[in-house]
Design a protein around this motif. Structure first.
Motif, PDB file in Angstrom:
ATOM      1  N   ALA A   1     -14.866  13.816 -14.661  1.00 56.99           N
ATOM      2  CA  ALA A   1     -15.083  12.740 -13.694  1.00 56.99           C
ATOM      3  C   ALA A   1     -14.335  11.487 -14.140  1.00 56.99           C
ATOM      4  O   ALA A   1     -14.131  11.262 -15.330  1.00 56.99           O
ATOM      5  CB  ALA A   1     -16.570  12.436 -13.563  1.00 56.99           C
ATOM      6  N   GLY A   2     -13.939  10.686 -13.186  1.00 53.43           N
ATOM      7  CA  GLY A   2     -13.264   9.427 -13.474  1.00 53.43           C
ATOM      8  C   GLY A   2     -13.601   8.396 -12.413  1.00 53.43           C
ATOM      9  O   GLY A   2     -14.284   8.681 -11.437  1.00 53.43           O
ATOM     10  N   VAL A   3     -13.106   7.201 -12.623  1.00 49.14           N
ATOM     11  CA  VAL A   3     -13.265   6.098 -11.684  1.00 49.14           C
ATOM     12  C   VAL A   3     -11.929   5.357 -11.633  1.00 49.14           C
ATOM     13  O   VAL A   3     -11.254   5.226 -12.657  1.00 49.14           O
ATOM     14  CB  VAL A   3     -14.385   5.132 -12.133  1.00 49.14           C
ATOM     15  N   ASN A   4     -11.553   4.890 -10.450  1.00 39.03           N
ATOM     16  CA  ASN A   4     -10.291   4.177 -10.279  1.00 39.03           C
ATOM     17  C   ASN A   4     -10.501   2.815  -9.629  1.00 39.03           C
ATOM     18  O   ASN A   4     -11.375   2.664  -8.778  1.00 39.03           O
ATOM     19  CB  ASN A   4      -9.343   4.978  -9.379  1.00 39.03           C
ATOM     20  N   ALA A   5      -9.669   1.860 -10.011  1.00 37.41           N
ATOM     21  CA  ALA A   5      -9.536   0.579  -9.315  1.00 37.41           C
ATOM     22  C   ALA A   5      -8.125   0.556  -8.741  1.00 37.41           C
ATOM     23  O   ALA A   5      -7.168   0.914  -9.430  1.00 37.41           O
ATOM     24  CB  ALA A   5      -9.750  -0.587 -10.270  1.00 37.41           C
ATOM     25  N   VAL A   6      -7.994   0.148  -7.477  1.00 32.91           N
ATOM     26  CA  VAL A   6      -6.716   0.264  -6.770  1.00 32.91           C
ATOM     27  C   VAL A   6      -6.344  -1.049  -6.105  1.00 32.91           C
ATOM     28  O   VAL A   6      -7.199  -1.743  -5.549  1.00 32.91           O
ATOM     29  CB  VAL A   6      -6.798   1.361  -5.678  1.00 32.91           C
ATOM     30  N   ALA A   7      -5.054  -1.378  -6.149  1.00 36.27           N
ATOM     31  CA  ALA A   7      -4.481  -2.463  -5.354  1.00 36.27           C
ATOM     32  C   ALA A   7      -3.222  -1.900  -4.703  1.00 36.27           C
ATOM     33  O   ALA A   7      -2.428  -1.222  -5.361  1.00 36.27           O
ATOM     34  CB  ALA A   7      -4.138  -3.667  -6.216  1.00 36.27           C
ATOM     35  N   ALA A   8      -3.064  -2.148  -3.423  1.00 34.73           N
ATOM     36  CA  ALA A   8      -1.903  -1.627  -2.697  1.00 34.73           C
ATOM     37  C   ALA A   8      -1.336  -2.707  -1.795  1.00 34.73           C
ATOM     38  O   ALA A   8      -2.079  -3.451  -1.156  1.00 34.73           O
ATOM     39  CB  ALA A   8      -2.306  -0.415  -1.869  1.00 34.73           C
ATOM     40  N   LEU A   9      -0.030  -2.781  -1.752  1.00 37.08           N
ATOM     41  CA  LEU A   9       0.679  -3.676  -0.850  1.00 37.08           C
ATOM     42  C   LEU A   9       1.290  -2.791   0.235  1.00 37.08           C
ATOM     43  O   LEU A   9       2.097  -1.906  -0.069  1.00 37.08           O
ATOM     44  CB  LEU A   9       1.748  -4.450  -1.606  1.00 37.08           C
ATOM     45  N   VAL A  10       0.879  -2.998   1.500  1.00 39.47           N
ATOM     46  CA  VAL A  10       1.230  -2.090   2.587  1.00 39.47           C
ATOM     47  C   VAL A  10       1.992  -2.846   3.669  1.00 39.47           C
ATOM     48  O   VAL A  10       1.576  -3.925   4.088  1.00 39.47           O
ATOM     49  CB  VAL A  10      -0.045  -1.451   3.184  1.00 39.47           C
ATOM     50  N   HIS A  11       3.091  -2.271   4.141  1.00 39.81           N
ATOM     51  CA  HIS A  11       3.888  -2.847   5.223  1.00 39.81           C
ATOM     52  C   HIS A  11       3.425  -2.264   6.550  1.00 39.81           C
ATOM     53  O   HIS A  11       2.966  -1.126   6.615  1.00 39.81           O
ATOM     54  CB  HIS A  11       5.372  -2.537   4.994  1.00 39.81           C
ATOM     55  N   SER A  12       3.563  -3.010   7.624  1.00 49.73           N
ATOM     56  CA  SER A  12       3.119  -2.564   8.944  1.00 49.73           C
ATOM     57  C   SER A  12       3.881  -1.326   9.430  1.00 49.73           C
ATOM     58  O   SER A  12       3.409  -0.622  10.308  1.00 49.73           O
ATOM     59  CB  SER A  12       3.254  -3.690   9.961  1.00 49.73           C
ATOM     60  N   LYS A  13       5.046  -1.038   8.872  1.00 52.63           N
ATOM     61  CA  LYS A  13       5.812   0.153   9.252  1.00 52.63           C
ATOM     62  C   LYS A  13       5.357   1.399   8.509  1.00 52.63           C
ATOM     63  O   LYS A  13       5.889   2.482   8.720  1.00 52.63           O
ATOM     64  CB  LYS A  13       7.293  -0.084   9.021  1.00 52.63           C
ATOM     65  N   GLY A  14       4.375   1.257   7.595  1.00 52.65           N
ATOM     66  CA  GLY A  14       3.826   2.423   6.921  1.00 52.65           C
ATOM     67  C   GLY A  14       4.122   2.516   5.438  1.00 52.65           C
ATOM     68  O   GLY A  14       3.413   3.196   4.706  1.00 52.65           O
ATOM     69  N   TRP A  15       5.200   1.894   4.973  1.00 53.73           N
ATOM     70  CA  TRP A  15       5.562   1.956   3.558  1.00 53.73           C
ATOM     71  C   TRP A  15       4.655   1.063   2.726  1.00 53.73           C
ATOM     72  O   TRP A  15       4.174   0.045   3.208  1.00 53.73           O
ATOM     73  CB  TRP A  15       7.013   1.514   3.340  1.00 53.73           C
ATOM     74  N   GLY A  16       4.469   1.442   1.462  1.00 50.90           N
ATOM     75  CA  GLY A  16       3.659   0.613   0.589  1.00 50.90           C
ATOM     76  C   GLY A  16       3.837   0.985  -0.872  1.00 50.90           C
ATOM     77  O   GLY A  16       4.504   1.966  -1.214  1.00 50.90           O
ATOM     78  N   SER A  17       3.257   0.178  -1.723  1.00 53.33           N
ATOM     79  CA  SER A  17       3.231   0.464  -3.155  1.00 53.33           C
ATOM     80  C   SER A  17       1.780   0.400  -3.606  1.00 53.33           C
ATOM     81  O   SER A  17       0.976  -0.345  -3.049  1.00 53.33           O
ATOM     82  CB  SER A  17       4.093  -0.530  -3.930  1.00 53.33           C
ATOM     83  N   GLU A  18       1.465   1.204  -4.605  1.00 55.58           N
ATOM     84  CA  GLU A  18       0.090   1.301  -5.063  1.00 55.58           C
ATOM     85  C   GLU A  18       0.040   1.187  -6.580  1.00 55.58           C
ATOM     86  O   GLU A  18       0.883   1.746  -7.273  1.00 55.58           O
ATOM     87  CB  GLU A  18      -0.484   2.653  -4.630  1.00 55.58           C
ATOM     88  N   PHE A  19      -0.950   0.468  -7.057  1.00 58.87           N
ATOM     89  CA  PHE A  19      -1.190   0.313  -8.490  1.00 58.87           C
ATOM     90  C   PHE A  19      -2.625   0.741  -8.746  1.00 58.87           C
ATOM     91  O   PHE A  19      -3.544   0.216  -8.117  1.00 58.87           O
ATOM     92  CB  PHE A  19      -0.964  -1.135  -8.918  1.00 58.87           C
ATOM     93  N   ARG A  20      -2.814   1.689  -9.642  1.00 57.94           N
ATOM     94  CA  ARG A  20      -4.131   2.283  -9.874  1.00 57.94           C
ATOM     95  C   ARG A  20      -4.435   2.268 -11.364  1.00 57.94           C
ATOM     96  O   ARG A  20      -3.627   2.710 -12.175  1.00 57.94           O
ATOM     97  CB  ARG A  20      -4.102   3.712  -9.340  1.00 57.94           C
ATOM     98  N   VAL A  21      -5.609   1.756 -11.736  1.00 57.11           N
ATOM     99  CA  VAL A  21      -6.079   1.765 -13.117  1.00 57.11           C
ATOM    100  C   VAL A  21      -7.244   2.731 -13.187  1.00 57.11           C
ATOM    101  O   VAL A  21      -8.170   2.653 -12.371  1.00 57.11           O
ATOM    102  CB  VAL A  21      -6.519   0.354 -13.576  1.00 57.11           C
ATOM    103  N   GLY A  22      -7.191   3.658 -14.154  1.00 58.86           N
ATOM    104  CA  GLY A  22      -8.225   4.668 -14.272  1.00 58.86           C
ATOM    105  C   GLY A  22      -9.150   4.424 -15.451  1.00 58.86           C
ATOM    106  O   GLY A  22      -8.738   3.904 -16.491  1.00 58.86           O
ATOM    107  N   PHE A  23     -10.410   4.804 -15.262  1.00 61.39           N
ATOM    108  CA  PHE A  23     -11.421   4.702 -16.301  1.00 61.39           C
ATOM    109  C   PHE A  23     -12.039   6.081 -16.494  1.00 61.39           C
ATOM    110  O   PHE A  23     -11.905   6.950 -15.650  1.00 61.39           O
ATOM    111  CB  PHE A  23     -12.488   3.677 -15.907  1.00 61.39           C
ATOM    112  N   LEU A  24     -12.761   6.238 -17.592  1.00 61.87           N
ATOM    113  CA  LEU A  24     -13.343   7.520 -17.985  1.00 61.87           C
ATOM    114  C   LEU A  24     -12.199   8.509 -18.180  1.00 61.87           C
ATOM    115  O   LEU A  24     -11.330   8.259 -18.997  1.00 61.87           O
ATOM    116  CB  LEU A  24     -14.393   7.995 -16.990  1.00 61.87           C
ATOM    117  N   GLU A  25     -12.171   9.603 -17.427  1.00 66.03           N
ATOM    118  CA  GLU A  25     -11.154  10.635 -17.645  1.00 66.03           C
ATOM    119  C   GLU A  25     -10.046  10.646 -16.598  1.00 66.03           C
ATOM    120  O   GLU A  25      -9.385  11.654 -16.412  1.00 66.03           O
ATOM    121  CB  GLU A  25     -11.828  12.009 -17.726  1.00 66.03           C
TER     122      GLU A  25
END
Length: 159
Positions: free
Chosen positions: A113-137
């Motif tokens: 099991a794990g847990v994630n914190a996420v931040a994403a920058l999303v464009h109205s045309k559908g493209w985006g970037s995602e940054f994810r920090v994981g905890f536990l496993e």
């Protein structure tokens, strides 16, 4: 014991998905890199209708390859959409949630099991970037590119 825990978790997720609204927002694809384990990953996501105003359930799954490990990750993210001013095509999403990670090495495999914190920058045309920090496993850090096949145009926008 781990297989019993995994079975209970997947049963709970299945029940949760059956009671959510049937109107889907759309599919997405994703890819990027993991740190610890050092890998590349590809996957998909499915954004459902909002749970509440600007709060969305966006489950996703990824397959990671490299560093002698194969990883299948399932993430049950809840994302809060921070709408930008009307003239901006960009939106910031923040959130996270629980994860199930199945690691397969040459000699054995394990599901954790794990847990994630996420931040994403999303464009109205559908493209985006995602940054994810994981905890536990979960993988400690992920950075990726996303594309929503049918970008969201609905929701509250600030003026």
């Amino acid at each position: 014991m781990k297989s019993l825990t995994s079975g209970v978790f997947f049963t709970g997720v299945s029940l949760l998905l059956t009671v959510l609204p049937a109107h889907a927002q759309g599919w997405g694809v994703r890819g990027g890199t993991n740190i610890n384990p050092d890998q590349v990953y590809v996957g998909g996501s499915y954004a459902l209708e909002p749970l509440m105003q600007d709060l969305w359930f966006e489950p996703n799954g990824d397959a990671g390859f490299g560093n002698g490990v194969r990883l299948l990750a399932g993430n049950l993210d809840v994302m809060y959409r921070l709408w930008q001013p009307r003239r901006s095509p960009w939106r910031l999403d923040v959130g996270g949630g629980p994860a199930v990670n199945h690691y397969r090495l040459n000699t054995y495999s394990q599901t954790e099991a794990g847990v994630n914190a996420v931040a994403a920058l999303v464009h109205s045309k559908g493209w985006g970037s995602e940054f994810r920090v994981g905890f536990l496993e979960s993988p400690q850090f992920r950075v990726g590119v996303t594309y929503r096949l049918h970008p969201a145009q609905r929701g509250r926008r600030s003026k």
